[in-house]
Design an enzyme around this catalytic site. Structure first.
Site, PDB file in Angstrom:
ATOM      1  N   CYS A  69       0.892  -1.167   0.000  1.00  0.00           N
ATOM      2  CA  CYS A  69       0.000   0.000   0.000  1.00  0.00           C
ATOM      3  C   CYS A  69       0.925   1.210   0.000  1.00  0.00           C
ATOM      4  CB  CYS A  69      -0.904   0.013   1.229  1.00  0.00           C
ATOM      5  SG  CYS A  69      -1.894   1.521   1.359  1.00  0.00           S
ATOM      6  N   CYS A 123      -0.382   4.191   2.313  1.00  0.00           N
ATOM      7  CA  CYS A 123      -0.464   4.097   3.775  1.00  0.00           C
ATOM      8  C   CYS A 123      -0.185   2.688   4.246  1.00  0.00           C
ATOM      9  CB  CYS A 123      -1.813   4.600   4.282  1.00  0.00           C
ATOM     10  SG  CYS A 123      -1.880   4.650   6.082  1.00  0.00           S
ATOM     11  N   SER A 124      -1.223   1.913   4.557  1.00  0.00           N
ATOM     12  CA  SER A 124      -0.991   0.616   5.203  1.00  0.00           C
ATOM     13  C   SER A 124      -2.120  -0.376   4.966  1.00  0.00           C
ATOM     14  CB  SER A 124      -0.809   0.827   6.703  1.00  0.00           C
ATOM     15  OG  SER A 124      -1.927   1.510   7.226  1.00  0.00           O
ATOM     16  N   CYS A 125      -2.876  -0.228   3.876  1.00  0.00           N
ATOM     17  CA  CYS A 125      -3.979  -1.150   3.614  1.00  0.00           C
ATOM     18  C   CYS A 125      -3.446  -2.578   3.543  1.00  0.00           C
ATOM     19  CB  CYS A 125      -4.691  -0.780   2.316  1.00  0.00           C
ATOM     20  SG  CYS A 125      -5.487   0.826   2.428  1.00  0.00           S
TER      21      CYS A 125
END
Lengths: 209, 218
Positions: free
Chosen positions: A110, A113-115
């Site tokens: 991702c 961000c951090s999906c």
């Protein structure tokens, strides 16, 4: 990790105690205002630490290796297939399974961000959220794979999935050689978290002893 | 803002990826509290997940880079609580509540927390999907000053639609509090050479999840 602090890094000790104080103060404010219930917060933390994790994804992959019909359903609609598996809370949403083959290796990132597929892998590790991984997985996936010690035949196609929406990707690694006739339980022991993100391969029978 | 430090795909200089063996879910108790407060306040419906992301992305770049992941979550949460009038700056400074809280539509209870909550973002479609698998598309050259999920490295690039993923809440609208504004979502794949130039490895393809307003026929 270039952009992450760890509590065991002594040089960041004072910064972290300031964070502890600020976080405690915010929880006090939110509790006094009636916005949060500390017992509910405790439960959320317990869920993250004990209930969700890569052991769920490992069982999904082991089932896919063992049952061709389940694998077909998983690749067609992973949300439906995972939620229908006995023994799991029906928690997955917008889950997509992508299969590694001798021709194609999949890797998930991702960049924004951090999906991450929490429902089947738990919380993402620090490296997945790091600037180094987010910046490089899309421009230098082979370099990243080599840092993880992943060796692939030179003619393997690399496919990078950037999770830029609410869809979440689970990599189905290739089943290791020498596992014919293994139970799902034993197969699941070969399935690592990294192998389901694409930064690793499933372990070989010799690696689990 | 969209052209900010969070949009990291393709940047150089952050060094090797270093994995930590046997990493715990949280490295310190406060990280768990931040995680849980974020989830609990998200549950109240005072903002959308995209509004939450926007509050992280608009942290000053130096702050963003210097902070750890959960420090960013904490700073974003504080900012959002103040922006929505739920907490005052004076209360953050005092470390305690100075006035009664606002009335919330819903509050996460212990029972709620025992049942994993996974929100769905698919929505009924108002029109048929414009593209189908196999279609050649070009991403638009968008540079909004507000939230978007179209990364910089994939703007104005020619790719191929691989899959139609349904109709979903459109983050670019939802982050502004402008409602769901559902849009079709596609997996669009690009050759690495289209993204990074002719020296890129021909064996590499990269896909993004692209909402229909990001795409034009190629």
């Amino acid at each position: 990790m270039a952009d992450e602090h760890h509590p065991h890094d002594d040089q960041h000790g004072s910064e972290l105690s300031e964070m502890q104080l600020r976080v405690r103060a915010l929880e006090t404010i939110l509790t006094e205002k009636g916005y949060v219930d500390p017992a509910a917060l405790d439960q959320l933390i317990e869920n993250a630490e004990t209930r969700i994790g890569p052991h769920i994804g490992a069982r999904v992959v082991a089932r896919a290796w063992s049952a061709p019909e389940f694998k077909r359903r998983l690749l067609e609609d992973a949300t439906e297939a995972v939620n229908a598996l006995a023994g799991f809370d029906p928690v997955a949403a917008h889950l997509i399974a992508v299969e590694n083959t001798p021709q194609v290796h999949n890797i998930v990132v991702c960049t924004l961000c951090s999906c991450y597929p929490w429902s089947v892998l738990g919380l993402p590790p620090v490296w997945y959220k790091s600037a180094s991984y987010r910046s490089r997985a899309v421009i230098d996936p082979k370099g990243v794979l080599s840092e993880f010690g992943v060796k692939l035949p030179p003619d393997t196609q690399i496919r990078v999935w950037d999770s830029t929406a609410e869809t979440r990707f689970l990599v189905v690694p290739m089943r290791p050689q020498g596992t014919e006739g293994w139970s799902e339980e034993d197969l699941a022991r070969l399935v690592t978290r990294d192998s389901m993100v694409g930064t690793g391969l499933a372990k070989s029978p010799g690696e689990i002893g | 803002m969209s052209n900010t430090i969070h949009d990291m795909g393709g940047m150089h200089g952050f060094g090797p990826v270093v994995a930590e063996p046997h990493e715990p879910p949280f490295h310190s108790a406060w990280e768990g509290r931040v995680y849980a407060m974020q989830r609990a306040m998200g549950f109240t419906g005072m903002w959308t997940i995209d509004g939450g992301r926007a509050s992280l992305e608009t942290l000053p770049p130096l702050t963003y880079l210097a902070a750890s992941y959960y420090e960013r979550w904490f700073l974003g949460l504080e900012k959002r609580l103040v922006a929505h009038g739920l907490v005052g700056d004076d209360e953050l400074a005092a470390g305690r509540s100075l006035r009664p809280g606002l009335r919330l539509n819903r509050k996460l209870t212990l029972e709620d927390a025992k049942t994993p909550q996974y929100l769905r973002y698919d929505r009924p479609a108002a029109a048929a999907a414009r593209f189908k698998p196999g279609d050649a598309v070009r991403t638009r050259n968008l540079n909004p000053t507000t939230h978007t999920r179209l990364p910089r490295y994939a703007r104005d690039k020619r790719g191929t639609v691989e899959a139609v993923r349904g109709c979903h809440v459109f983050p670019d609208s939802a982050a502004l509090g402008a409602g769901d504004d559902p849009q079709w979502l596609y997996t669009v794949a690009f050759a690495a050479r289209e993204l990074w130039g002719e020296d890129a490895d021909p064996a590499i393809r990269v896909s993004i999840e692209a909402f229909e307003p990001y795409l034009i026929p190629a």
